[in-house]
Design an enzyme around this catalytic site. Structure first.
Site, PDB file in Angstrom:
ATOM      1  N   ASP A 121     -13.965  -3.416 -25.222  1.00 35.61           N
ATOM      2  CA  ASP A 121     -13.662  -2.421 -26.244  1.00 35.61           C
ATOM      3  C   ASP A 121     -12.372  -2.782 -26.977  1.00 35.61           C
ATOM      4  O   ASP A 121     -11.289  -2.679 -26.412  1.00 35.61           O
ATOM      5  CB  ASP A 121     -13.534  -1.056 -25.568  1.00 35.61           C
ATOM      6  CG  ASP A 121     -13.197   0.065 -26.530  1.00 35.61           C
ATOM      7  OD1 ASP A 121     -13.392  -0.121 -27.749  1.00 35.61           O
ATOM      8  OD2 ASP A 121     -12.732   1.122 -26.066  1.00 35.61           O
ATOM      9  N   ASP A 284     -13.682  -1.853 -34.269  1.00 36.10           N
ATOM     10  CA  ASP A 284     -13.819  -1.287 -32.926  1.00 36.10           C
ATOM     11  C   ASP A 284     -15.179  -1.622 -32.317  1.00 36.10           C
ATOM     12  O   ASP A 284     -16.202  -1.069 -32.710  1.00 36.10           O
ATOM     13  CB  ASP A 284     -13.638   0.238 -33.010  1.00 36.10           C
ATOM     14  CG  ASP A 284     -13.692   0.920 -31.661  1.00 36.10           C
ATOM     15  OD1 ASP A 284     -13.833   0.231 -30.635  1.00 36.10           O
ATOM     16  OD2 ASP A 284     -13.598   2.166 -31.624  1.00 36.10           O
TER      17      ASP A 284
END
Length: 396
Positions: A121, A284
């Site tokens: 992430d 992201d």
């Protein structure tokens, strides 16, 4: 931190030919069950839940930023004094079929000889594991720092426990004192074997005390990597990879467009344009779609013909006739990256209409677009911690 609910089973680990002294290697990435059913219908309720979790992740990151840096994040200050209407315009409500859950990108990692699947992430900075995934008492190399952590997430789960340092192995790379949060609570659950999260953001937004570096930066400080560069190449089908320690030129075509990044901001953040409108974009890998402030999304999408707006739990969304091909182009660093037809349809409604994977939210905790999976599948993205920059190139 339940960033998603279920995973595709069978996360695999693989490495390419490594350079001498542990050069760049690849982790095969697999993603969790998507929000799309076998009949290609989108589960908007699950998507709405995912967006709440992502929003909470960013609120946590902003809180961490203030604690770590001593002031509010600049993107937060842009919202001060702004009146945000709870209305999203004159849209109707559309009933969509409820199917399975969201997606995130995952591969294998090992701490203290214990291997488990983990989400990668770029929108967070800590490495955390479920109690069933990592047990420091079973590791001869684990060191208890006696520091604790706690993080709550939008789905009601909480990751809390003790920070350890341990030996990390990933795709043939080996670190010796990498921080991992051993949670005493299960914060990722489901039918999949993925039981943790590995943050690839900057220290400014981490939950851990700042003396514990994010895993990639720790590998870099231990001279494990040939270079402080990692590269995401995500594909709709098979072949998604995370390259660590260098750039795999076979993953892209043409030239790379680089933009500077300020690590003190915490996020992989850049200026960009969407169909000519200027935005702030956070790149992201932990978000499924492209999300922006409602007013900005409406301004962009209202100029695209053939789209019909609807709302779900306050989230502004759009659908269109699948025979159409909406035009959405991101401009980053002066280079245009146009989303392809496959990226522009995020499943269908129960009436067979295609759903646009660009959504608007009034409740975003910061004034930026969160650019996730939809954009990743059109480009190969390079994250360079040596020169504090990102590179973007069309996928091969």
């Amino acid at each position: 931190m339940q960033l998603s609910l279920k995973f595709v089973t069978g996360l695999l680990l693989a490495s390419s030919a490594a350079f001498a002294s542990q050069g760049d290697v690849e982790v095969d990435l697999h993603r969790r069950n998507s929000l799309i059913s076998s009949g290609n219908q989108l589960n908007v309720e699950a998507l709405s839940q995912h967006l709440k979790i992502v929003n909470n992740k960013y609120q946590t990151a902003l809180n961490n930023f203030k604690r770590n840096m001593g002031s509010d994040h600049p993107l937060l200050s842009l919202l001060i004094g702004t009146s945000i209407s709870k209305r999203t315009g004159s849209q109707g409500s559309l009933s969509l079929t409820d199917i399975q859950s969201e997606q995130l990108w995952a591969g294998k990692i090992s701490f203290g000889g214990q291997s488990f699947g983990i989400d990668f992430d770029t929108g967070s900075s800590d490495t955390l594991a479920n109690p069933s995934a990592y047990n420091p008492s079973k590791s001869s190399t684990a060191k208890n720092t006696h520091k604790t952590f706690s993080a709550s997430y939008g789905d009601g789960t909480t990751a809390k426990g003790t920070i350890y340092t341990d030996k990390l192995s990933i795709a043939g790379l080996n670190g010796t004192n990498v921080a991992i949060g051993h949670s005493t609570t299960t914060f990722i659950s489901g039918e999949d074997p993925s039981e943790g999260i590995a943050g690839l953001g900057f220290p400014a937004i981490q939950t851990f005390p700042t003396q514990f570096k994010p895993f990639f930066l720790q590998l870099k400080s231990e001279n494990v990597l040939k270079s402080g560069v990692f590269q995401f190449t995500l594909k709709a089908g098979k072949g998604s990879t995370l390259t660590l320690g260098g750039i795999d030129k076979s993953k892209y075509q043409g030239s790379i467009t680089y933009v500077d990044v300020d690590p003190s901001q915490g996020f992989w953040l850049t200026d960009a344009k969407v169909n000519g409108q200027s935005i702030k974009a956070i790149i992201d890998s932990g978000s499924t779609v492209i999300t922006g402030p409602t007013s900005q999304v409406r301004s962009v999408v209202s100029k695209i013909s053939g789209l019909t707006a609807f709302t779900q739990d306050g989230v502004l969304m759009y659908y269109y006739n699948c025979n159409l091909s909406p035009s959405v182009t991101f401009n980053i660093g002066g280079t245009n990256f146009k989303l392809g037809k496959n990226q522009l349809s995020y499943g269908t409604t129960n009436t067979g209409k295609c759903v646009l994977p660009i959504v608007g939210q009034n409740g975003l905790p910061l004034n930026a677009w969160i650019v996730g999976d939809t954009f990743f599948q059109s480009v190969s993205i390079i994250f360079d911690t040596d020169k504090n920059r990102m590179g973007f190139a069309t996928q091969a």
